[in-house]
Structures are given as structure tokens and as C-alpha cells.
Scaffold this active site. Structure first.
Site, PDB file in Angstrom:
ATOM      1  N   ARG A  48      -3.501   1.650   1.647  1.00 28.06           N
ATOM      2  CA  ARG A  48      -2.554   0.672   0.974  1.00 28.06           C
ATOM      3  C   ARG A  48      -3.125  -0.822   0.918  1.00 28.06           C
ATOM      4  O   ARG A  48      -4.204  -0.775   1.341  1.00 28.06           O
ATOM      5  CB  ARG A  48      -1.221   0.327   1.644  1.00 28.06           C
ATOM      6  CG  ARG A  48      -1.446   0.317   3.272  1.00 28.06           C
ATOM      7  CD  ARG A  48      -0.403  -0.722   3.965  1.00 28.06           C
ATOM      8  NE  ARG A  48      -0.673  -1.883   3.747  1.00 28.06           N
ATOM      9  CZ  ARG A  48      -1.614  -2.794   3.733  1.00 28.06           C
ATOM     10  NH1 ARG A  48      -2.576  -2.429   4.651  1.00 28.06           N
ATOM     11  NH2 ARG A  48      -1.568  -4.146   3.486  1.00 28.06           N
ATOM     12  N   GLY A  49      -2.789  -1.928   0.018  1.00 22.30           N
ATOM     13  CA  GLY A  49      -3.416  -2.990  -0.277  1.00 22.30           C
ATOM     14  C   GLY A  49      -3.817  -2.784  -1.537  1.00 22.30           C
ATOM     15  O   GLY A  49      -4.691  -1.886  -1.686  1.00 22.30           O
ATOM     16  N   ALA A  50      -3.695  -3.715  -2.576  1.00 25.82           N
ATOM     17  CA  ALA A  50      -4.190  -3.477  -3.874  1.00 25.82           C
ATOM     18  C   ALA A  50      -5.772  -3.064  -3.924  1.00 25.82           C
ATOM     19  O   ALA A  50      -6.171  -2.331  -4.631  1.00 25.82           O
ATOM     20  CB  ALA A  50      -4.041  -4.797  -4.862  1.00 25.82           C
ATOM     21  N   ARG A  89       0.807   4.303  -7.888  1.00 24.36           N
ATOM     22  CA  ARG A  89       1.638   3.154  -7.457  1.00 24.36           C
ATOM     23  C   ARG A  89       1.539   2.043  -8.549  1.00 24.36           C
ATOM     24  O   ARG A  89       0.405   1.731  -9.010  1.00 24.36           O
ATOM     25  CB  ARG A  89       1.160   2.419  -6.283  1.00 24.36           C
ATOM     26  CG  ARG A  89       1.192   3.435  -5.249  1.00 24.36           C
ATOM     27  CD  ARG A  89       1.345   2.429  -3.660  1.00 24.36           C
ATOM     28  NE  ARG A  89       2.632   1.749  -3.493  1.00 24.36           N
ATOM     29  CZ  ARG A  89       2.507   0.461  -2.512  1.00 24.36           C
ATOM     30  NH1 ARG A  89       1.786   0.304  -1.880  1.00 24.36           N
ATOM     31  NH2 ARG A  89       3.999  -0.058  -2.446  1.00 24.36           N
ATOM     32  N   ASP A 235      -0.568  -8.234  -5.194  1.00 20.90           N
ATOM     33  CA  ASP A 235      -0.857  -7.017  -5.903  1.00 20.90           C
ATOM     34  C   ASP A 235      -1.018  -6.977  -7.523  1.00 20.90           C
ATOM     35  O   ASP A 235      -1.304  -6.218  -7.923  1.00 20.90           O
ATOM     36  CB  ASP A 235       0.423  -6.235  -5.361  1.00 20.90           C
ATOM     37  CG  ASP A 235       0.191  -5.576  -3.944  1.00 20.90           C
ATOM     38  OD1 ASP A 235      -0.226  -4.573  -3.828  1.00 20.90           O
ATOM     39  OD2 ASP A 235       0.761  -6.375  -3.074  1.00 20.90           O
ATOM     40  N   LYS A 246       3.728  -8.506  -1.482  1.00 20.80           N
ATOM     41  CA  LYS A 246       4.956  -7.668  -0.694  1.00 20.80           C
ATOM     42  C   LYS A 246       6.262  -8.462  -0.327  1.00 20.80           C
ATOM     43  O   LYS A 246       6.267  -9.624  -0.488  1.00 20.80           O
ATOM     44  CB  LYS A 246       4.243  -7.660   0.819  1.00 20.80           C
ATOM     45  CG  LYS A 246       5.075  -6.709   1.896  1.00 20.80           C
ATOM     46  CD  LYS A 246       5.513  -5.445   1.461  1.00 20.80           C
ATOM     47  CE  LYS A 246       4.556  -4.572   1.059  1.00 20.80           C
ATOM     48  NZ  LYS A 246       4.638  -3.396   0.476  1.00 20.80           N
TER      49      LYS A 246
END
Length: 343
Positions: A48-50, A89, A235, A246
């Protein structure tokens, strides 16, 4: 924490991902060898995390090519598998940007694809190092304090969320390395607790003093004068500076604006999407209702309740005091726009 920590790494024939769903209690690496497993890992937030998702997507093109070789896929079937990775995503623009970049080498073969994916990873680490220095310089000048700073952050933006070092947490690490950081307030970041599980874990490894606090406590912490600056990641950043991050970020930005505390967004230029005019055009991922209706598999809300679970919110550009990228700092609320750095 060793600086070589990598949330995403290529092993030669598979993708190694630090499983972020089991931290901080266990440190496990998942070996990903097929497209279905990579899409699942992205959706379940194993990775996770762009920027980290972008790196995983870049190597995912090679993964699809290797699986296609093993299983006799046609070119069209390989490209369809890559498209599934790209769409895993929808809010994090880095995933699409990095997949599209690596796809330009598709016809040159697997070695060329892998070389381009490795370059994506290398560039992200270099960008994070640069924005850490730019962000620390800007904050120290902007705040003008002759003492170490008290900083608030939301979600996880460190080495776990990137190809290495970190974005917003990279700025924090740089302040700490310079002896200019007093304490970090890390929002727990509900409903999946990326702040208390992941950011706090990274801060412990670095020996950085910190408090974990409930998301709802963040605006009050700022309004009571306990914070000199807030630093968050992103993001997707629209052309007008509106920033998707977030869920829970916009409340931090509003509190900062109310008391005149700098609100700094740290993200590489790959997170800027000039084709998206404003935040209203950013697709916000809605995750499963169970994430807010249950805790550890146990129902905590009444059976008749529904769950509203947006993964992100959008902070208007007018609230973004500064946007730091690998190219420097833009003062978005003062009229400087992301496109000014990308011309």
C-alpha cells in the site's frame, strides 16, 4: 531502521512484498508469482502507499509476461492481465502511471521491462531523498523556530509506503537526522490503523519520539498549540492542487488553516495528475463495509447498520500551504500550482 528496507523487491522471478497486514507483530514477506496474487495483494493492502503500489505495478508487467510464458498466453491475454493490475486500486495514480511507463518497453522484451521497472524504483528512492531535504529546509524556514519541531502526520508515508525512505515520513526522518525534531504525533488512521501499526513501527525503528493518537484527537492537538506543522502524503494531486489522501486528512488541514500552522503535502511528481482538473474529478475508492462495522472479525455495529467506508478524502488546494516534490516546494494556497513544476 535499515535504510535498505524495501516494501517491494524483485527476486529474479517473483515479487517480494513485505506483508503490511501483519505488522507490527510479525514481519513476513510474501512471494508473488502470478497476476491474481498481485491484484489481491494490492486490494488487501499487503502492499500500500501510492509510490509502493506504483513500483509493484511496474514489476507486475514483468510478472504477467513470465506467467504468460509459463501458461502459453497470447499477447492479448498478457496485456489484459496487465490491465487488471493497473485497475487494482483506482485512486492512486502512481499505479497507472508506472504501469503505463513500463508498458512502453513491452515489445522490447522481458529484460527491457525489468530494467524500466528497476529504474522506476530507483527514481522513487532518489525523489524521496530530495523531497525530504526540500521539505525540511522549507519547514524550518517557514516555522522559524529556534527549537526542534513538533510534527503531526496521518497514515503511513515511510519506506513501507514507497520504494524506499518515504515521502512525508522522509521529511520527518530528515528533520530527525538534523536534530531538529522534538516529537511526532502519529494519527492511528482508522479503520485499518496504518498509523499505529506502520508509522509507529517505522518511528520505533528510527528511535524517533512519538505519540500515537486517535484520528479524532488530531484537530484538537493542533488547535491547542501542540503542533508546529502537519506533514502528509498523497495518492493523487489534481491540477489545481486539490489532494486526495487517506480519509481523515482534510480535518487535519482545516485545523492547520484555522491556527495558521503549515500543512505540507509530500509526494513525487508521479502523484500529480494534470489530466484531473480538480478534486471533484478524483474517483474515491469505497472499501468494504466490514472494515468499519467489524473489529478483528467481530461485529461491533448493530446488525441493521450500514458502513460508509471511503478510503480517501480530498483536501482543497487552498488549504495546502506547501506541496513538496523532488523538484522543490510549491506554495499552493498562495497560488502556485503543480503544473508550474511540470512545464
Amino acid at each position: 531502521m535499515p535504510q535498505e528496507l524495501r516494501a517491494v523487491d524483485w527476486t529474479g522471478n517473483s515479487l517480494a512484498l513485505i506483508d503490511q497486514t501483519v505488522l507490527p507483530h510479525r514481519t513476513e514477506t510474501r512471494r508473488i508469482r502470478d497476476v491474481d496474487d498481485l491484484v489481491d495483494a494490492i486490494r488487501r493492502l499487503v502492499v500500500r502507499g501510492a509510490p509502493a503500489i506504483g513500483a509493484a505495478g511496474a514489476y507486475g508487467v514483468a510478472l504477467a509476461m513470465l506467467q504468460g510464458q509459463r501458461e502459453g498466453w497470447s499477447r492479448e491475454e498478457v496485456l489484459a492481465a496487465v490491465a487488471r493490475i493497473r485497475a487494482a486500486r483506482p485512486t492512486a495514480v502512481n499505479l497507472m502511471v508506472c504501469v503505463d511507463r513500463v508498458l512502453t518497453r513491452f515489445d522490447d522484451g522481458l529484460d527491457a521491462v525489468l530494467a524500466e521497472a528497476a529504474e522506476v524504483q530507483r527514481e522513487d528512492v532518489a525523489a524521496n531523498r530530495a523531497m525530504g531535504a526540500f521539505g525540511a529546509d522549507w519547514l524550518l524556514k517557514r516555522v522559524g523556530a529556534d527549537r526542534p519541531l513538533r510534527v503531526l502526520t496521518h497514515c503511513n508515508t515511510g519506506a513501507l509506503a514507497t520504494a524506499g525512505w518515504g515521502t512525508a515520513l522522509g521529511v520527518i526522518r530528515e528533520l530527525h537526522a538534523r536534530g531538529r525534531l522534538e516529537v511526532v504525533y502519529a494519527d492511528e488512521t482508522r479503520p485499518l490503523l496504518q498509523g499505529s501499526r506502520l508509522t509507529a513501527w517505522e518511528l520505533v525503528q528510527e528511535g524517533i519520539p512519538h505519540f500515537v493518537q486517535a484520528d479524532g484527537a488530531a484537530p484538537g492537538t493542533i488547535l491547542r498549540g501542540s503542533v508546529d506543522a502537519a506533514i502528509v502524503g498523497a495518492d493523487r494531486i489534481a491540477a489545481n492542487g486539490d489532494t486526495a489522501n487517506k480519509v481523515g486528512t482534510v480535518g487535519v488541514a482545516l485545523a492547520c488553516a484555522d491556527v495558521g500552522v503549515p500543512f505540507l503535502v509530500a509526494a513525487p511528481t508521479t502523484t500529480v495528475d494534470l489530466s484531473t482538473a480538480t478534486g471533484a474529478d478524483i474517483h474515491i475508492e469505497l472499501r468494504g463495509e466490514d472494515e468499519v462495522l467489524e473489529w478483528a472479525g467481530v461485529r461491533t455495529a448493530p446488525a441493521g447498520s450500514r458502513g460508509h467506508n471511503p478510503a480517501f478524502d480530498v483536501t482543497p488546494g487552498r488549504l495546502v500551504t506547501g506541496l513538496v516534490t523532488e523538484r522543490g516546494v510549491l506554495e499552493v494556497s498562495a497560488g502556485e500550482l503543480p503544473g508550474d513544476q511540470l512545464k
